[in-house]
Scaffold this motif. Structure first.
Motif, PDB file in Angstrom:
ATOM      1  N   PRO A  21      44.299  45.531  42.398  1.00  0.00           N
ATOM      2  CA  PRO A  21      43.354  45.089  41.517  1.00  0.00           C
ATOM      3  C   PRO A  21      43.888  44.594  40.187  1.00  0.00           C
ATOM      4  O   PRO A  21      44.364  45.329  39.319  1.00  0.00           O
ATOM      5  N   GLY A  22      43.822  43.401  39.844  1.00  0.00           N
ATOM      6  CA  GLY A  22      44.090  42.943  38.495  1.00  0.00           C
ATOM      7  C   GLY A  22      43.076  42.629  37.707  1.00  0.00           C
ATOM      8  O   GLY A  22      42.133  41.850  37.916  1.00  0.00           O
ATOM      9  N   LYS A  23      42.994  42.968  36.361  1.00  0.00           N
ATOM     10  CA  LYS A  23      41.897  42.641  35.636  1.00  0.00           C
ATOM     11  C   LYS A  23      41.699  41.231  34.875  1.00  0.00           C
ATOM     12  O   LYS A  23      42.894  40.690  34.586  1.00  0.00           O
ATOM     13  N   THR A  24      40.774  40.620  34.864  1.00  0.00           N
ATOM     14  CA  THR A  24      40.550  39.341  34.517  1.00  0.00           C
ATOM     15  C   THR A  24      40.085  39.080  33.170  1.00  0.00           C
ATOM     16  O   THR A  24      39.024  38.767  32.909  1.00  0.00           O
ATOM     17  N   ASN A  25      40.911  39.252  32.281  1.00  0.00           N
ATOM     18  CA  ASN A  25      40.424  39.231  30.704  1.00  0.00           C
ATOM     19  C   ASN A  25      40.065  38.149  30.206  1.00  0.00           C
ATOM     20  O   ASN A  25      39.280  38.098  29.361  1.00  0.00           O
ATOM     21  N   LEU A  26      40.677  36.929  30.672  1.00  0.00           N
ATOM     22  CA  LEU A  26      40.393  35.472  30.225  1.00  0.00           C
ATOM     23  C   LEU A  26      38.847  35.308  30.724  1.00  0.00           C
ATOM     24  O   LEU A  26      38.117  34.740  30.027  1.00  0.00           O
ATOM     25  N   LEU A  27      38.573  35.304  31.718  1.00  0.00           N
ATOM     26  CA  LEU A  27      37.306  35.061  32.460  1.00  0.00           C
ATOM     27  C   LEU A  27      36.372  36.018  31.818  1.00  0.00           C
ATOM     28  O   LEU A  27      35.163  35.622  31.422  1.00  0.00           O
ATOM     29  N   LEU A  28      36.661  37.362  31.585  1.00  0.00           N
ATOM     30  CA  LEU A  28      35.633  38.306  31.071  1.00  0.00           C
ATOM     31  C   LEU A  28      35.462  37.888  29.582  1.00  0.00           C
ATOM     32  O   LEU A  28      33.984  37.757  29.138  1.00  0.00           O
ATOM     33  N   ARG A  29      36.416  37.548  28.722  1.00  0.00           N
ATOM     34  CA  ARG A  29      36.224  37.182  27.483  1.00  0.00           C
ATOM     35  C   ARG A  29      35.279  35.393  27.338  1.00  0.00           C
ATOM     36  O   ARG A  29      34.429  35.310  26.650  1.00  0.00           O
ATOM     37  N   TRP A  30      35.764  34.756  28.192  1.00  0.00           N
ATOM     38  CA  TRP A  30      35.202  33.412  28.237  1.00  0.00           C
ATOM     39  C   TRP A  30      33.495  33.564  28.815  1.00  0.00           C
ATOM     40  O   TRP A  30      32.548  32.879  28.112  1.00  0.00           O
ATOM     41  N   THR A  31      33.208  34.338  29.528  1.00  0.00           N
ATOM     42  CA  THR A  31      31.681  34.684  30.022  1.00  0.00           C
ATOM     43  C   THR A  31      30.914  35.441  29.217  1.00  0.00           C
ATOM     44  O   THR A  31      29.718  35.948  29.341  1.00  0.00           O
ATOM     45  N   GLY A  32      31.657  36.299  28.031  1.00  0.00           N
ATOM     46  CA  GLY A  32      30.984  36.982  27.191  1.00  0.00           C
ATOM     47  C   GLY A  32      30.590  38.385  27.762  1.00  0.00           C
ATOM     48  O   GLY A  32      29.999  39.035  27.014  1.00  0.00           O
ATOM     49  N   ALA A  33      31.271  38.772  28.616  1.00  0.00           N
ATOM     50  CA  ALA A  33      30.963  40.181  29.360  1.00  0.00           C
ATOM     51  C   ALA A  33      31.470  41.385  28.616  1.00  0.00           C
ATOM     52  O   ALA A  33      32.351  41.261  27.692  1.00  0.00           O
ATOM     53  N   ASP A  34      30.959  42.588  28.511  1.00  0.00           N
ATOM     54  CA  ASP A  34      31.174  43.529  27.741  1.00  0.00           C
ATOM     55  C   ASP A  34      32.579  44.014  28.457  1.00  0.00           C
ATOM     56  O   ASP A  34      33.038  44.045  29.368  1.00  0.00           O
ATOM     57  N   GLY A  35      33.327  44.396  27.501  1.00  0.00           N
ATOM     58  CA  GLY A  35      34.795  45.025  27.729  1.00  0.00           C
ATOM     59  C   GLY A  35      34.979  45.950  28.673  1.00  0.00           C
ATOM     60  O   GLY A  35      35.878  46.087  29.573  1.00  0.00           O
ATOM     61  N   ALA A  36      33.863  46.633  28.883  1.00  0.00           N
ATOM     62  CA  ALA A  36      33.842  47.824  29.964  1.00  0.00           C
ATOM     63  C   ALA A  36      33.356  47.406  31.233  1.00  0.00           C
ATOM     64  O   ALA A  36      33.491  47.966  32.328  1.00  0.00           O
ATOM     65  N   ALA A  37      33.070  45.992  31.553  1.00  0.00           N
ATOM     66  CA  ALA A  37      32.528  45.465  32.669  1.00  0.00           C
ATOM     67  C   ALA A  37      33.712  44.867  33.375  1.00  0.00           C
ATOM     68  O   ALA A  37      33.839  43.579  33.583  1.00  0.00           O
ATOM     69  N   ALA A  38      34.690  45.730  33.515  1.00  0.00           N
ATOM     70  CA  ALA A  38      35.809  45.117  34.440  1.00  0.00           C
ATOM     71  C   ALA A  38      35.640  44.185  35.728  1.00  0.00           C
ATOM     72  O   ALA A  38      34.938  44.743  36.411  1.00  0.00           O
ATOM     73  N   ARG A  39      36.297  43.301  35.732  1.00  0.00           N
ATOM     74  CA  ARG A  39      36.232  42.436  36.909  1.00  0.00           C
ATOM     75  C   ARG A  39      37.759  42.328  37.316  1.00  0.00           C
ATOM     76  O   ARG A  39      38.602  42.066  36.684  1.00  0.00           O
ATOM     77  N   TYR A  40      38.111  42.215  38.681  1.00  0.00           N
ATOM     78  CA  TYR A  40      39.375  42.738  39.157  1.00  0.00           C
ATOM     79  C   TYR A  40      39.570  41.242  40.324  1.00  0.00           C
ATOM     80  O   TYR A  40      38.584  40.806  40.991  1.00  0.00           O
ATOM     81  N   LEU A  41      40.593  40.883  40.092  1.00  0.00           N
ATOM     82  CA  LEU A  41      41.114  39.890  41.276  1.00  0.00           C
ATOM     83  C   LEU A  41      42.333  40.417  41.910  1.00  0.00           C
ATOM     84  O   LEU A  41      43.054  41.158  41.486  1.00  0.00           O
ATOM     85  N   PRO A  42      42.592  40.042  43.300  1.00  0.00           N
ATOM     86  CA  PRO A  42      43.869  40.367  44.163  1.00  0.00           C
ATOM     87  C   PRO A  42      45.014  40.064  43.536  1.00  0.00           C
ATOM     88  O   PRO A  42      45.288  38.753  43.531  1.00  0.00           O
ATOM     89  N   LEU A  43      46.037  41.045  43.198  1.00  0.00           N
ATOM     90  CA  LEU A  43      47.435  40.695  42.978  1.00  0.00           C
ATOM     91  C   LEU A  43      48.524  41.042  44.125  1.00  0.00           C
ATOM     92  O   LEU A  43      47.979  42.158  44.599  1.00  0.00           O
ATOM     93  N   PRO A  44      49.388  40.375  44.349  1.00  0.00           N
ATOM     94  CA  PRO A  44      50.523  40.789  45.338  1.00  0.00           C
ATOM     95  C   PRO A  44      50.720  42.355  44.898  1.00  0.00           C
ATOM     96  O   PRO A  44      51.076  42.648  43.917  1.00  0.00           O
ATOM     97  N   ASN A  45      50.875  43.162  45.919  1.00  0.00           N
ATOM     98  CA  ASN A  45      51.233  44.720  45.768  1.00  0.00           C
ATOM     99  C   ASN A  45      52.800  44.741  46.022  1.00  0.00           C
ATOM    100  O   ASN A  45      53.412  44.741  47.199  1.00  0.00           O
ATOM    101  N   PRO A  46      53.565  44.963  44.889  1.00  0.00           N
ATOM    102  CA  PRO A  46      54.885  45.284  45.127  1.00  0.00           C
ATOM    103  C   PRO A  46      55.228  46.658  45.662  1.00  0.00           C
ATOM    104  O   PRO A  46      56.458  46.746  46.193  1.00  0.00           O
ATOM    105  N   LEU A  47      54.209  47.607  45.954  1.00  0.00           N
ATOM    106  CA  LEU A  47      54.428  48.943  46.484  1.00  0.00           C
ATOM    107  C   LEU A  47      54.307  48.535  47.955  1.00  0.00           C
ATOM    108  O   LEU A  47      54.876  49.390  48.704  1.00  0.00           O
ATOM    109  N   ALA A  48      53.934  47.473  48.643  1.00  0.00           N
ATOM    110  CA  ALA A  48      53.756  47.556  50.252  1.00  0.00           C
ATOM    111  C   ALA A  48      54.965  46.820  50.791  1.00  0.00           C
ATOM    112  O   ALA A  48      54.865  45.791  51.266  1.00  0.00           O
ATOM    113  N   ARG A  49      55.707  47.466  50.691  1.00  0.00           N
ATOM    114  CA  ARG A  49      57.158  47.228  51.379  1.00  0.00           C
ATOM    115  C   ARG A  49      57.647  48.148  52.137  1.00  0.00           C
ATOM    116  O   ARG A  49      57.625  49.420  51.548  1.00  0.00           O
TER     117      ARG A  49
END
Length: 504
Positions: free
Chosen positions: A471-499
C-alpha cells in the motif's frame, strides 16, 4: 542517475534552478505514482503518459526524478516548477472532476520556502553534533508529498528563524500561567526547571513562532493577568525535522508544541482529543519496548492553559541519554535518506553488512510491538532514530511520537498491519534501500530485507512476502480533495519483497 548531482550546482543564478529541482522531485514522485502510466525507459530517461491531459511527460532518474519535459507540438519542452504545478492541476481536475485553489498555492509556497532555505543554509553553519545535523538536513523533506516545505503561506521572515533546515536554534519563550488555570497530565516536572515562575503561577514554555501566530487571541489573557511573560530560556533549543518538536541538548529533553500552520497534510496543533488519549497509547508503547535494546522515547506528559488548551499545549518527551546504548550515536533515519556531512550510509565500507545491521535494528522491534503488544508504530523515516557505533554500523533503533501510534484494540488487526507495512516498508525501508543502492551500485538490498521479515512468525508475513503489491499513500490526491490527513488512501505499489530468496 538518481544521485543528488541531478540538482543544479549552487553557482551564478543557480539557486533558483536548485529550488525548482528540489521542489519538483517530490511533486513528480506524487504525480508519477498516483496518476501517470509508465510508457518507456531509455538511457536513464523515463517516459509516462498523463491520461487526464493526454500528454507525455519525461523525467531523468527514478528515486528523485529531475528535469521534467512535456511533449507538445512535436518536441520535448522543459518544465519549470510553475509550469509543472499548472500541468499537475490540469491533470487532477480531469482525473477527479474537482478544483482546488489551496494545493497549487501550497506547491508554490513550498518551492519558495526551499529557495529561502537554500539561501539561509549557504550563510549558516551546520551543527557540529551529527545527531542535530541529521535532524536539520531535510531540504527535500517528504519524498512523496506535493508540497513538503509549505509553511502556511506566511512571509519568510515569520518562519525562517525557526526552520530546522536553516540550522536554526533559539531560546523558548517562558510564560507564567495562573495556577488555577493550568491543565496537565503525566510527568511535566521537567518544565519547572526551565525558569522561575512567580507565586501563584506555573511555568509554561512557548514556541516563539506559535506565540506570534496566536498572540492576538491571547491579548486579553495577558491584560487580565491569566498569562505573564517571563522572558526566555537561558539556553537555546534546536528544531528537529518535525519543526514543532525542539531538542534542548543541555537538558536532554524534547518538547513538542502546537503550531497553527499546515505542514504537509495537517494543521500541526496538539489537538485535545490526541492529548487526552496520549497516556494510554504512550503507556502501551513504553510497555512494548521494556527490556529490549530498541527504545521508545516516551511522551511522558503535557501542560497547557485551560483558556487556550490547544494553542499553548506543550508535550514533554524523553531525551536520548537514558535510552542509548553506550557509545552509540543517534541519527535520524530521514536524514540518512536525505544525506548530510558524515552520514555513515554514504561511506559504509561494506554496504551489505551495514544494511543487514540496519534491518536487525529496525525491523524486529516494530514487528514485536505489533505481534506481542498490539502496538502499531508510525515507523516512518521522521519517527525513527538509528544509533550507530564508532564505525558507523547500526546497533539500535529508537522510535518516537505517541500521537502517531495506533492500538490494534482500536483499529483492528488488518488496518493496523496495513498501516505498519506502509510506514515501515514503503515509507521507510524502500527509501533507505534505494539510497544505499544508489551510493553502492550493484547492491540488491531486497534479499536481505526479505530474510529479515521471514525470520518472524507472524501470520501476516507470508502474505507480505508473496503479495505483488504494497500500500502506498496518495498524498497528492488526498490534498487535492481536501481530505483530512488522517484519512489515508492507499494505492497498490510493486512489492520489492515478493521475490524468491536465493538458495544459499
Amino acid at each position: 542517475m538518481d544521485r543528488v548531482d541531478l540538482i543544479p550546482p549552487p553557482d551564478g543564478d543557480g539557486l533558483a534552478a536548485r529550488a525548482d529541482a528540489y521542489a519538483a522531485a517530490p511533486l513528480l514522485n506524487c504525480l508519477l505514482r498516483e496518476l501517470a502510466e509508465p510508457v518507456a525507459e531509455a538511457g536513464g530517461l523515463y517516459t509516462y503518459r498523463l491520461p487526464g491531459v493526454a500528454r507525455l511527460l519525461r523525467v531523468r532518474g527514478t528515486r528523485r526524478p529531475a528535469f521534467p519535459e512535456v511533449f507538445t507540438a512535436g518536441r520535448w519542452h522543459p518544465l519549470g516548477h510553475t509550469e509543472l504545478v499548472k500541468l499537475t492541476a490540469e491533470e487532477l481536475r480531469r482525473h477527479t472532476g474537482l478544483s482546488s485553489h489551496d494545493l497549487p498555492a501550497e506547491m508554490i509556497d513550498s518551492r519558495e520556502a526551499v529557495a529561502a532555505l537554500l539561501a539561509a543554509r549557504a550563510r549558516a553553519e551546520a551543527p557540529a553534533d551529527p545527531y542535530l545535523r541529521s535532524e536539520q538536513s531535510l531540504v527535500t523533506g517528504h519524498p512523496h508529498h506535493p508540497a513538503p516545505k509549505a509553511r502556511g503561506g506566511g512571509p519568510v521572515a515569520g518562519w525562517l528563524p525557526y526552520a530546522p533546515e536553516a540550522y536554526a536554534r533559539f531560546p523558548l519563550v517562558l510564560l507564567g500561567v495562573r495556577e488555577d488555570l493550568v491543565v496537565e497530565e503525566g510527568d511535566t516536572s521537567a518544565l519547572d526547571a526551565l525558569g522561575q515562575a512567580p507565586p501563584g503561577y506555573r511555568l509554561l514554555p512557548a514556541h516563539p513562532w506559535q506565540l506570534d501566530l496566536v498572540g492576538r487571541d491571547l491579548a486579553e489573557a495577558f491584560a487580565d493577568g491569566r498569562l505573564l511573560r517571563l522572558g526566555t530560556t537561558a539556553s537555546d533549543a534546536w528544531p528537529t525535522a518535525a519543526i514543532r518538536t525542539l531538542y534542548a541538548p543541555d537538558r536532554d529533553l524534547f518538547l513538542k508544541f502546537s503550531l497553527d500552520v499546515r505542514i504537509t497534510n495537517d494543521i500541526r496543533r496538539l489537538w485535545r482529543h490526541d492529548l487526552e488519549k496520549l497516556g494510554r497509547t504512550d503507556t502501551a508503547a513504553a510497555r512494548a519496548f521494556a527490556g529490549g535494546s530498541a527504545a521508545w522515547l516516551s511522551d511522558r506528559g503535557y501542560r497547557t492553559a485551560a483558556f487556550a488548551f490547544e494553542e499553548l499545549a506543550v508535550l514533554v518527551r524523553d531525551g536520548l541519554a537514558g535510552h542509548l546504548l553506550p557509545g552509540a550515536i543517534p541519527l535520524l533515519a530521514a536524514g540518512l535518506v536525505e544525506g548530510f556531512a558524515g552520514s555513515p550510509l554514504q561511506s559504509a565500507p561494506d554496504p551489505g553488512a551495514w544494511w543487514e545491521a540496519y534491518l536487525r535494528a529496525v525491523v524486529p522491534p516494530a514487528l514485536a510491538a505489533f505481534a506481542g503488544h498490539g502496538v502499531v508504530l508510525e515507523a516512518h523515516l521522521q519517527n525513527t532514530l538509528v544509533a550507530v557505533d564508532a564505525d558507523g554500523l547500526p546497533v539500535q533503533a529508537l522510535f518516537r511520537d505517541a500521537e502517531g501510534v495506533k492500538l490494534l484494540a482500536d483499529v483492528g488487526r488488518a488496518a493496523g498491519w496495513e498501516r505498519l507495512v506502509y510506514t515501515l516498508v514503503v515509507n521507510h525501508l524502500t527509501e533507505v534501500a534505494a539510497v544505499l543502492a544508489e551510493h553502492h551500485p550493484g547492491l540488491d538490498p531486497w534479499p536481505a530485507a526479505r530474510r529479515a521479515f521471514a525470520r518472524h512468525d507472524l501470520p501476516e508475513i507470508a502474505g507480505l512476502l508473496t503479495a505483488p503489491t504494497l500500500p502506498g499513500k496518495t498524498n497528492l490526491l488526498l490534498r487535492w480533495t481536501g481530505a483530512d490527513g488522517a484519512a489515508a488512501r492507499y494505492l497498490p505499489l510493486p512489492n520489492p519483497l515478493a521475490r524468491p530468496l536465493p538458495e544459499h
